[in-house]
Design a protein around this motif. Structure first.
Motif, mmCIF file in Angstrom:
data_model
loop_
_atom_site.group_PDB
_atom_site.id
_atom_site.type_symbol
_atom_site.label_atom_id
_atom_site.label_comp_id
_atom_site.label_asym_id
_atom_site.label_seq_id
_atom_site.Cartn_x
_atom_site.Cartn_y
_atom_site.Cartn_z
ATOM 1 N N SER A 1 -17.154 26.043 82.919
ATOM 2 C CA SER A 1 -18.047 25.636 83.672
ATOM 3 C C SER A 1 -17.843 24.820 84.764
ATOM 4 C CB SER A 1 -19.289 25.285 83.062
ATOM 5 O OG SER A 1 -19.311 24.111 82.410
ATOM 6 N N HIS B 1 -25.589 25.082 84.467
ATOM 7 C CA HIS B 1 -24.517 26.109 84.876
ATOM 8 C C HIS B 1 -23.796 26.891 83.458
ATOM 9 C CE1 HIS B 1 -22.770 22.148 84.444
ATOM 10 N NE2 HIS B 1 -21.801 22.824 83.727
ATOM 11 N N VAL B 2 -24.436 26.770 82.281
ATOM 12 C CA VAL B 2 -24.083 27.493 81.187
ATOM 13 C C VAL B 2 -25.396 27.961 80.570
ATOM 14 C CG1 VAL B 2 -22.983 27.351 79.101
ATOM 15 C CG2 VAL B 2 -22.338 25.930 80.638
#
Length: 133
Positions: free
Chosen positions: A29, A53-54
């Motif tokens: 990421s 972002h995950v």
């Protein structure tokens, strides 16, 4: 976007199961690409600790809410050894994982798909990525 398909992923922040997949996702990421993890559902899963972002898509199959879960605890193989009746869930598990991967693989922004474990994730990922292409 990078997709990581796995049968083992932490249910919550301090869970040790699948911690290597979480480490892989967090490492990837940082490359400026979002990471999406495809993992089995569990009634006690809580993914709120993950950074923005995950993302985690937890797929469900008949039996996922049972007290003895096919995918969690000691892993699929050991769970089936301990309780052979769990093997009946396996076809539904693979179908559910396959449907989730098929849906996600249609996204034109995917730059890569990583499969952790040969079976079932390693079987499902190539099939679904080809169908989506």
């Amino acid at each position: 976007m990078i997709i990581i398909s796995t049968t083992s992923f932490p249910l919550k922040k301090d869970d040790h199961a699948g911690h290597f997949v979480l480490s892989q996702a967090l490492g990837l990421s940082h490359s400026s690409e979002p990471v999406t993890i495809v993992a089995p559902a569990h009634p006690e899963s809580n993914d709120s600790y993950l950074p923005d972002h995950v993302a985690v898509h937890r797929f469900k199959w008949p039996g996922w809410q049972s007290r003895i879960n096919l995918a969690h605890g000691n892993g699929i193989l050991e769970n089936i050894r301990s309780s052979p009746r769990l093997a009946r869930q396996l076809p539904f598990f693979v179908i559910a994982m396959s449907k989730t991967m098929k849906t996600l693989a249609r996204n034109p922004e995917i730059s890569g798909i990583i499969s952790n474990w040969l079976l079932p994730a390693g079987l499902v990922c190539p099939i679904q990525s080809r169908e989506a292409a």
